[in-house]
Enzyme design. Sequence first.
Site, PDB file in Angstrom:
ATOM      1  N   LYS A   1       0.844  -1.199   0.000  1.00  0.00           N
ATOM      2  CA  LYS A   1       0.000   0.000   0.000  1.00  0.00           C
ATOM      3  C   LYS A   1       0.878   1.246   0.000  1.00  0.00           C
ATOM      4  O   LYS A   1       1.738   1.416   0.860  1.00  0.00           O
ATOM      5  CB  LYS A   1      -0.875   0.014   1.249  1.00  0.00           C
ATOM      6  CG  LYS A   1      -2.225  -0.646   1.071  1.00  0.00           C
ATOM      7  CD  LYS A   1      -3.020  -0.485   2.334  1.00  0.00           C
ATOM      8  CE  LYS A   1      -4.496  -0.611   2.083  1.00  0.00           C
ATOM      9  NZ  LYS A   1      -5.256  -0.433   3.330  1.00  0.00           N
TER      10      LYS A   1
HETATM   11  O1  G3P Z   1      -9.727   0.169   4.415  1.00  0.00           O
HETATM   12  C1  G3P Z   1      -9.426   1.372   5.023  1.00  0.00           C
HETATM   13  C2  G3P Z   1      -9.958   1.371   6.390  1.00  0.00           C
HETATM   14  O2  G3P Z   1      -9.209   0.552   7.225  1.00  0.00           O
HETATM   15  C3  G3P Z   1     -10.170   2.716   6.981  1.00  0.00           C
HETATM   16  O3  G3P Z   1     -11.333   2.583   7.696  1.00  0.00           O
HETATM   17  O4  G3P Z   1     -13.088   3.170   9.275  1.00  0.00           O
HETATM   18  O5  G3P Z   1     -10.702   3.934   9.661  1.00  0.00           O
HETATM   19  O6  G3P Z   1     -12.089   4.933   7.861  1.00  0.00           O
HETATM   20  P1  G3P Z   1     -11.829   3.731   8.679  1.00  0.00           P
END
Ligand code: G3P
Length: 220
Positions: A84
């Site tokens: 990534k």
């Molecule tokens: O896939 C990306 C994810 O891990 C971010 O999620 O909920 O932290 O925005 P969030």
Amino acid sequence: MKLFLDTANMEHIRHGVRLGVVAGVTTNPSIVSREGKVDYRKLVQEICSIVPGPVSTEVLGQDARTMVAEAREIAKWAENIVVKIPASLEGVEATSVLAGEGIKVNFTLCFTLNQAVLGAGAGAAFMSLFVGRLDDVGEDGMAVVADIVEYLEYYQLPSQVIAASIRHPQHCLTAAKAGAHIATVPYKVLLQMIQHPLTNIGIERFRDDWRKVMGREELS
Ligand code: G3P
């Protein structure tokens, strides 16, 4: 649409793999940190050994040179590793170098079609559009997913869109409707996706009717 699990929790990944519907895993530094102070390489290699598909893990460097160096190292950890790289200008440069070397990149922290245009141009295999975080600031995350899918199809580009930052089952179905190639979902959302009260009521009713007439629980 394929489903990836957005977690580094081994128990959750094992369950997802057992269900037979988890085609990959995505992690990031926050997700790995949730597992405590772990041996990063060992954990990622363990995930790679049981997941039948790409496993994304992130670099920490901010300049292209450091990102490339970290990515080259990470890419040696397992065959199904995807690195990534964040959607910054330095990230575009790093992605171009890595894609040129045949290292698969997941161009992450994408929030706009313009970022995706650059990621696809640099040769990213995957691009992660953070739907939930866009929704959090009052934008329509899934509309951006749909735009990117349309763009990639129109120009016949091979990058795949990952609908990421998924928060609830509604996000999964809108991702499928938007044509996302992949939705990466937290374990909790994977469990929620199957739930419907009418399914539970239906199962109970079938069993009751059978029991009443046959006088037993079993088929034969
Ligand atoms: O896939 C990306 C994810 O891990 C971010 O999620 O909920 O932290 O925005 P969030």
